[in-house]
Design an enzyme around this catalytic site. Structure first.
Site, PDB file in Angstrom:
ATOM      1  N   SER A  20       0.808  -1.216   0.000  1.00 12.99           N
ATOM      2  CA  SER A  20       0.000   0.000   0.000  1.00 12.99           C
ATOM      3  C   SER A  20       0.842   1.267   0.000  1.00 12.99           C
ATOM      4  CB  SER A  20      -0.941   0.005   1.204  1.00 12.99           C
ATOM      5  OG  SER A  20      -0.221  -0.147   2.413  1.00 12.99           O
ATOM      6  N   ASN A  91       3.055  -5.633   5.890  1.00 14.22           N
ATOM      7  CA  ASN A  91       1.892  -6.516   6.060  1.00 14.22           C
ATOM      8  C   ASN A  91       2.271  -7.832   6.728  1.00 14.22           C
ATOM      9  OD1 ASN A  91      -0.291  -4.901   4.875  1.00 14.22           O
ATOM     10  ND2 ASN A  91       0.931  -5.050   3.016  1.00 14.22           N
ATOM     11  N   ASP A 195      -5.789   7.199   9.339  1.00 17.79           N
ATOM     12  CA  ASP A 195      -5.912   5.792   9.735  1.00 17.79           C
ATOM     13  C   ASP A 195      -4.799   5.368  10.694  1.00 17.79           C
ATOM     14  OD1 ASP A 195      -3.629   5.418   8.185  1.00 17.79           O
ATOM     15  OD2 ASP A 195      -4.621   4.214   6.648  1.00 17.79           O
ATOM     16  N   HIS A 198      -0.961   4.455   7.523  1.00 13.61           N
ATOM     17  CA  HIS A 198      -0.305   4.868   6.280  1.00 13.61           C
ATOM     18  C   HIS A 198       0.155   6.324   6.370  1.00 13.61           C
ATOM     19  CE1 HIS A 198      -2.932   1.485   5.046  1.00 13.61           C
ATOM     20  NE2 HIS A 198      -1.867   1.173   4.309  1.00 13.61           N
TER      21      HIS A 198
END
Length: 221
Positions: A20, A91, A195, A198
């Protein structure tokens, strides 16, 4: 005549691989995130237009990114690339943290650490296999991890161990590891999006500048 002038007639290609962070999650659409900012800085440094291809997916793990390199469309682009960036490992950490919250076992972090570093080593090996050996003027830029979970000591320990092992790849002359951990440390509220995971636009700027600061010397030799 400089090296840059000699290469002006040849196109340059940049392949961005990753998760991402390469996608640019965390900023509004049409806002320049890491890849676009690093592309612009690279074009300025090299005085050359650079053609960009992105292979990235939200929540991609190191294992998934490794698998992409076997896809013909990815392999072709990588085989002709002059600059490659890789954002990977975050991740793997998140999955380990989720497992840890259930099991409370640090083995989940250790297993994820070993697996992610082995996968990145395989990604680099695959890139080398795809690129001609005589073409070691291309650059590989790995980005280490910042800590989006400062309240979880185990996560910070994992990230620092991951970053220490990732740094070993910089011993290879054309590979550089951009330090993202230290610029983000203590500045998460300033550099992360709403969030809290990020980067925001400023955070992506920090990433791009940290990668840019690794330079292009080997590429110009």
């Amino acid at each position: 005549m400089s090296k840059i002038q000699k290469r002006e007639t040849h196109p340059l290609y940049y392949v961005a691989l990753g998760d991402s962070l390469t996608v640019g999650v965390g900023v509004p659409i049409f806002t320049r995130a890491f890849v676009d900012q690093y592309l612009e800085l690279s074009e300025q440094a090299l005085n050359h237009n650079i053609y960009l291809t992105i292979f990235a997916k939200v929540e991609a793990t190191t294992e998934e990114i490794l698998q992409w390199l076997s896809l013909p469309e990815v392999a072709v682009k990588v085989s002709h690339s002059d600059i490659i960036t890789l954002t990977a490992g975050a991740n793997d950490l998140i999955h380990a943290a989720e497992a840890f919250l259930i099991t409370k076992s640090t083995k989940d972090f250790n297993d994820a650490l070993n697996k992610s570093i082995k996968n990145i080593a395989r990604i680099i090996d695959k890139i080398h296999a795809l690129n001609p050996l005589q073409k070691y003027t291309y650059l590989i830029r790995l980005l280490n991890l910042y800590n989006p979970f400062p309240d979880i000591p185990e996560a910070d320990s994992w990230i620092q161990n991951f970053n220490a092992r990732l740094k070993m790849f910089s011993k290879i002359p054309h590979i550089g590891v951009a330090d993202i951990y230290h610029p983000f440390a203590g500045r998460q509220k300033e550099l992360l999006s709403i969030d809290n995971v990020h980067p925001n636009a400023m955070g992506y700027k920090v990433m791009a500048e940290s990668t840019y600061q690794l330079g292009y010397d080997h590429f110009l030799q």
